[in-house]
Design an enzyme around this catalytic site. Structure first.
Site, short mmCIF file in Angstrom:
data_model
loop_
_atom_site.label_atom_id
_atom_site.label_comp_id
_atom_site.label_asym_id
_atom_site.label_seq_id
_atom_site.Cartn_x
_atom_site.Cartn_y
_atom_site.Cartn_z
N HIS A 57 1.29 -1.21 -0.30
CA HIS A 57 0.44 -0.31 0.25
C HIS A 57 0.89 1.17 -0.46
O HIS A 57 0.42 3.10 -0.05
CB HIS A 57 -0.28 0.22 1.35
CG HIS A 57 -2.15 -0.96 0.54
ND1 HIS A 57 -3.43 -0.70 1.31
CD2 HIS A 57 -2.35 -2.21 0.06
CE1 HIS A 57 -4.19 -1.65 1.33
NE2 HIS A 57 -3.76 -2.83 0.29
N SER A 101 -0.44 -0.49 -6.67
CA SER A 101 -0.08 -2.40 -7.33
C SER A 101 0.81 -1.78 -8.06
O SER A 101 -0.16 -0.94 -9.19
CB SER A 101 -1.26 -2.80 -6.83
OG SER A 101 -1.97 -3.79 -5.72
N LYS A 153 -14.93 -8.37 -7.61
CA LYS A 153 -14.02 -8.51 -8.57
C LYS A 153 -13.15 -10.09 -7.72
O LYS A 153 -13.38 -11.20 -8.06
CB LYS A 153 -13.31 -7.87 -9.39
CG LYS A 153 -12.27 -9.23 -10.68
CD LYS A 153 -11.12 -8.17 -11.03
CE LYS A 153 -10.20 -9.15 -12.17
NZ LYS A 153 -10.08 -8.04 -13.32
N ASP A 154 -12.98 -9.58 -6.63
CA ASP A 154 -11.53 -10.66 -5.70
C ASP A 154 -13.04 -11.16 -5.06
O ASP A 154 -12.29 -12.75 -5.32
CB ASP A 154 -11.34 -10.12 -4.50
CG ASP A 154 -10.01 -9.30 -4.56
OD1 ASP A 154 -9.22 -9.23 -5.80
OD2 ASP A 154 -9.72 -8.72 -3.74
N GLU A 183 5.81 -33.73 -1.27
CA GLU A 183 4.33 -33.12 -1.69
C GLU A 183 4.86 -32.32 -3.06
O GLU A 183 5.92 -31.62 -3.45
CB GLU A 183 3.76 -32.39 -0.35
CG GLU A 183 3.42 -32.79 0.63
CD GLU A 183 1.81 -33.71 0.31
OE1 GLU A 183 2.16 -34.29 -0.14
OE2 GLU A 183 0.89 -32.85 0.59
C1 HEM Z 1 0.38 -15.68 2.45
C2 HEM Z 1 1.15 -15.26 1.06
C3 HEM Z 1 0.40 -14.41 0.79
C4 HEM Z 1 -0.19 -13.30 0.96
C5 HEM Z 1 -1.34 -13.90 1.93
C6 HEM Z 1 -0.34 -12.46 -0.08
C7 HEM Z 1 -0.94 -10.90 0.23
C8 HEM Z 1 -1.01 -10.46 -1.77
C9 HEM Z 1 -2.05 -9.41 -1.89
C10 HEM Z 1 -3.09 -9.22 -1.14
C11 HEM Z 1 -1.62 -8.34 -2.28
C12 HEM Z 1 -2.22 -7.60 -3.62
C13 HEM Z 1 -3.28 -8.21 -4.62
C14 HEM Z 1 -2.40 -8.54 -5.75
O1 HEM Z 1 -1.49 -7.71 -6.30
O2 HEM Z 1 -2.26 -10.09 -6.35
C15 HEM Z 1 0.05 -8.56 -2.72
C16 HEM Z 1 1.05 -8.77 -3.86
C17 HEM Z 1 2.01 -8.92 -4.06
N1 HEM Z 1 2.78 -10.06 -3.72
FE1 HEM Z 1 2.07 -11.42 -1.70
N2 HEM Z 1 1.10 -13.07 -0.44
C18 HEM Z 1 1.53 -13.74 -0.64
C19 HEM Z 1 3.01 -14.05 -0.78
C20 HEM Z 1 3.65 -14.18 -1.71
C21 HEM Z 1 4.57 -14.63 -2.11
C22 HEM Z 1 5.47 -15.49 -1.60
C23 HEM Z 1 5.29 -13.71 -3.44
C24 HEM Z 1 7.01 -13.18 -4.22
C25 HEM Z 1 7.29 -13.98 -3.84
C26 HEM Z 1 5.11 -12.14 -3.06
C27 HEM Z 1 4.86 -10.77 -3.86
C28 HEM Z 1 4.10 -10.38 -4.14
C29 HEM Z 1 4.10 -9.04 -4.61
C30 HEM Z 1 5.40 -8.33 -5.55
C31 HEM Z 1 2.87 -7.81 -5.05
C32 HEM Z 1 2.37 -7.27 -5.63
C33 HEM Z 1 2.32 -6.93 -6.92
C34 HEM Z 1 1.63 -6.28 -8.03
O3 HEM Z 1 0.62 -5.78 -7.37
O4 HEM Z 1 1.60 -6.54 -9.37
N3 HEM Z 1 3.65 -12.55 -2.67
N4 HEM Z 1 -0.02 -10.11 -2.06
#
Ligand code: HEM
Ligand code: FES
Lengths: 188, 410
Positions: B216, B220, B245-246, B289
Site C-alpha cells: 500500500h 499495486s 472482482k476478488d 508433496e
Molecule cells: C500468504 C501468502 C501471501 C499473501 C496472503 C499475499 C497477499 C498479497 C496481496 C493481497 C496482494 C495484493 C493483491 C495482488 O496484487 O494480488 C499482494 C501483492 C504482491 N505480492 Fe503477495 N501474498 C503472499 C505471498 C507472496 C509471495 C510468496 C510473493 C513472492 C515472492 C509475493 C509477492 C507479491 C508482490 C510482488 C505483490 C505486488 C504485486 C503487484 O501489485 O503487482 N506475495 N500479496
C-alpha cells in the site's frame, strides 16, 4: 543508540567534547553488556531442545548374536535407529580387504571397521540423508558392491559398509560397541 | 451495499471508537478508498485468495488441534479417530490437507504473476522480499505439518529433510541432533514440530501484514507495468470494483477447492502415509508433496551432498536478488519481447523440474533433471542480466488510458 546519545550530549554541553565521549562510552558499554546478557539468557532455551537426560540414558543396547548364522544380517534398534549386524562370509571379508584404500571416497581399512573380521556392526543410516539402506533382508538389492544399496538417492555401500558410489559422502558409521562374551555384543 | 460514495456511514458508536482508535478510518482508507490501477486482470486475484486460504488453514488447523495428540504412540491413531469418530473430523482434515495444496497453487501463481509483470522491480523490492519470506515460512509450515500424522512418509520425509542440515561442515551433526532432540526423528521431534506448526502460521500473518504495508505504500503494479500515480484517471477505488472482482474469483476458486475436498480428497496425497511410521523401514520411494518437487529435483541432480543442499536453498535465495539480476527499467513482459519468451521457458523449466522430482533419480529423468537445474540457474545468473541489458523494449504507453485511444496491438 550511539547517535541519540551523541545528540543529547551535545544538547547538555554545547561545545563540549568531553561529555560526549563519556556518554558514548557508557551507552556503548551498557548496550554491549545488555546484548551479552540477552545472548546468555537465550542459551537455556536453545539447549532445552538438545537431547534430554532420559533420552541420553537409553543409550546402550545388548544383543545376543549366537542365533546369527554366517551370511546372515540382523537389524537391532539403538537410540531409535537401526544398527546392522552382519555375520560376514569369508568371501565378503576378502572382498572388503582387497580394495585399494586410496581409491575410496572415505578411506578406511576394513580391519579398522570390524573388531572381529566376521562381525560387522554399523549404524544402518545412509550418510546422505538418513534413509535405511537395503540389503538386510534376503532378496534385497545389495548394490554394485555386494553390500548395501540406499534406494532414496542411489548410494552403494560395499561389504565393509564403505561408500563406493552415489551421493553419500561417508561410510556407514561404526558405533561404539564391545563384545561382552563371544556371543554377546553391547552397543553404545 | 449500493453506496457509490466512498465515505463511511456516520454512526455514533463507530465515531466514538474511531476518535479513540482510528480503526475505521484505517480500514476505510486501505480497503475502500485505496486507489487501485483500473486495468488489473484476474492474475491480480491471487494475492487476496492467498490471504483467504491462510485464514482457512488457521481455522481448520485450530479445530484439528483440539483432537490431535502429538505423541509417537497416539499421533497416527488420533488422526484416524478424527477421520472416523470426530463429528465432521474428516471434513476438517480434508479441508486442511487440500488447503495446503491450494495455498501453494495460489501463491505460485501469485509469484509467477509477479515475475511476468515485473512486480519485483523498484520500488517494490522489499514487497517482493517479504513475499519470499512468506514462501519460505509456508514451506517450513507445510513440512512440519506433514510430519504430524506420523505416517511412513511423514517420518521419512522428516528424516531426509532434517538430515539436509548434516551437510553443513563441522556443526552439521550437532545441529541435526539439536533439531531432533535425540538421535533420530522421535517423540521429542514430533512434539516440537507440533509446537512450531502451530506457531509459524501466525508468524506468516505478521509478515503478510508487512507485505500489505509495503504494497500500500506504492500501490499495486498493473499489467502495463507503468506508474499510475501520475494520471488520476488511471486509478479507481478498491471498493466496490476490486472487492467484487476478488469475491467473484473467490467463488470460482472455492468450487475447485471444494471439488478436491469432496470428490478427490487424496488426490495430492501419498498412499504410503496411511501406513504408520516405522523407524526401521524406509519406503521404497520417498517423494515430498508436489509443491516441493522442483526443489527436491534440484537437490537430487547434484551428485555431491553439500553442493546439492546449497543448490536447493540457492534456488530460492536467488529470487531475493532478482530485482538486481534483471536490471531492465521496463516492468511488464508485455513490452519486453525477449524476456517474455524467457518467462515461458522458465515456467516450463520449473514444471519439468517438478516432474523430475517425482521420478526415480536414474537414467533419463536424472539427466533431464540435471539439465533443467542448470537452466534454472542459467536463467537467473546469465540470461536475465544479459537480456535486461541488450533487449530493446517496445514503447511504453503514457498512462493506462492512452493505449486504448491509439490501439496498435501486436
Ligand atoms: C500468504 C501468502 C501471501 C499473501 C496472503 C499475499 C497477499 C498479497 C496481496 C493481497 C496482494 C495484493 C493483491 C495482488 O496484487 O494480488 C499482494 C501483492 C504482491 N505480492 Fe503477495 N501474498 C503472499 C505471498 C507472496 C509471495 C510468496 C510473493 C513472492 C515472492 C509475493 C509477492 C507479491 C508482490 C510482488 C505483490 C505486488 C504485486 C503487484 O501489485 O503487482 N506475495 N500479496
Ligand atoms: S539417503 Fe541414502 S542416498 Fe540419499
Amino acid at each position: 543508540m550511539s547517535e541519540s546519545a551523541h545528540a543529547s550530549a551535545t544538547h547538555g554541553h554545547p561545545g563540549h567534547g568531553e561529555g560526549e565521549t563519556r556518554r558514548d562510552f557508557l551507552a556503548l558499554a551498557a548496550t554491549a553488556f545488555a546484548g551479552a546478557g540477552a545472548a546468555c539468557a537465550l542459551w537455556p532455551f536453545i539447549d532445552s531442545m538438545n537431547p534430554a537426560a532420559d533420552t541420553l540414558a537409553l543409550s546402550t543396547t545388548d544383543v545376543d548374536i549366537s542365533p546369527i548364522a554366517e551370511g546372515m544380517r540382523v537389524t537391532v534398534k539403538w537410540r531409535g535407529r537401526p544398527v546392522f549386524i552382519d555375520h560376514r562370509t569369508k568371501k565378503q571379508i576378502d572382498e572388503a580387504r582387497a580394495v585399494n584404500i586410496s581409491e575410496l571416497r572415505d578411506p578406511a581399512k576394513d580391519e579398522d571397521r570390524a573388531q572381529k573380521a566376521e562381525w560387522l556392526v554399523m549404524v544402518g543410516v545412509c550418510t546422505h540423508l538418513g534413509c535405511i539402506p537395503l540389503g538386510q533382508k534376503q532378496g534385497d538389492p545389495t548394490g554394485d558392491f555386494g553390500g548395501w544399496f540406499c534406494p532414496c538417492h542411489g548410494s552403494h555401500y560395499d561389504t565393509s559398509g564403505r561408500i563406493r558410489k552415489g551421493p553419500a559422502p561417508l561410510n556407514l558409521p561404526v558405533p561404539p560397541y564391545k563384545f561382552l562374551t563371544d556371543t554377546s555384543v553391547s552397543i553404545g | 451495499m449500493s453506496t457509490t460514495s466512498n465515505a463511511p456511514k456516520k454512526n455514533g458508536i463507530v465515531e466514538w471508537i474511531d476518535y479513540r482508535l482510528p480503526i475505521f478510518t484505517f480500514m476505510n482508507h486501505e480497503l475502500r478508498e485505496y486507489p487501485t490501477p483500473k486495468n488489473l486482470n484476474y492474475w491480480w486475484n491471487f494475492g487476496s485468495l492467498a490471504g483467504i486460504v491462510l485464514v482457512v488453514m488457521i481455522l481448520s488447523g485450530i479445530f484439528l488441534a483440539m483432537n490431535y495428540t502429538a505423541h509417537v504412540d497416539y499421533a497416527f491413531v488420533s488422526v484416524e479417530r478424527i477421520m472416523r469418530d470426530v463429528n465432521y473430523g474428516w471434513l476438517l482434515r480434508y479441508i486442511h490437507m487440500n488447503g495446503a495444496s491450494m495455498f501453494f497453487l495460489v501463491v505460485y501463481i501469485h509469484i509467477f504473476r509477479g515475475l511476468y509483470y515485473g512486480s519485483y522491480k523498484p520500488p517494490r523490492e522489499i514487497l517482493w522480499w517479504l513475499g519470499l519470506v512468506i514462501l519460505i515460512l509456508m514451506m517450513a509450515t507445510a513440512f512440519l505439518g506433514y510430519v504430524l500424522p506420523w505416517g511412513q512418509m511423514s517420518f521419512w520425509g522428516a528424516t531426509v529433510i532434517t538430515n539436509l542440515f548434516s551437510a553443513i561442515p563441522l556443526v552439521g551433526e550437532p545441529i541435526v541432533t539439536w533439531l531432533w532432540g535425540g538421535f533420530s526423528v522421535d517423540n521429542p521431534t514430533l512434539n516440537r514440530f507440533f509446537s512450531l506448526h502451530y506457531l509459524l502460521p501466525f508468524v506468516i500473518v505478521g509478515v503478510v501484514m508487512l507485505h500489505l504495508v509495503a504494497l500500500h505504500t506504492h500501490g499495486s503494479n498493473n499489467p502495463l507495468g507503468i506508474d499510475t500515480k501520475k494520471n488520476p484517471k488511471d486509478s479507481i477505488p478498491f471498493h466496490p470494483y476490486y472487492t467484487v472482482k476478488d469475491m467473484f474469483g473467490l467463488g470460482v476458486f472455492l468450487v475447485i477447492y471444494a471439488g478436491f475436498v469432496f470428490f478427490a480428497p487424496n488426490f495430492f496425497g501419498e498412499p504410503v502415509n496411511y501406513v504408520p511410521a516405522n523407524p526401521l523401514q524406509t519406503p521404497s520411494e520417498i517423494v515430498p508433496e508436489w509443491y516441493l518437487l522442483p526443489f527436491y529435483a534440484i537437490l537430487r541432480s547434484v551428485p555431491d551432498k553439500l553442493a546439492g543442499v546449497i543448490a536447493m536453498f540457492g534456488a530460492i535465495f536467488i529470487l531475493f536478488l532478482l530485482p538486481w539480476l534483471d536490471s531492465s527499467k521496463v516492468r511488464s513482459a508485455t513490452f519486453r519481447p525477449i524476456y517474455k519468451q524467457l518467462f515461458w521457458i522458465f515456467l516450463a523449466d520449473c514444471l519439468v523440474l517438478g516432474w523430475c522430482g517425482a521420478q526415480h533419480p536414474e537414467g533419463a529423468p536424472l539427466l533431464i533433471g540435471r539439465l533443467a537445474t542448470a537452466y534454472y540457474f542459467l536463467h537467473f545468473i546469465v540470461l536475465l542480466p544479459l537480456v535486461s541489458k541488450f533487449e530493446k523494449p517496445r514503447p511504453l504507453p503514457e498512462s493506462i488510458s492512452t493505449p486504448v485511444l491509439k490501439t496498435e496491438k501486436a
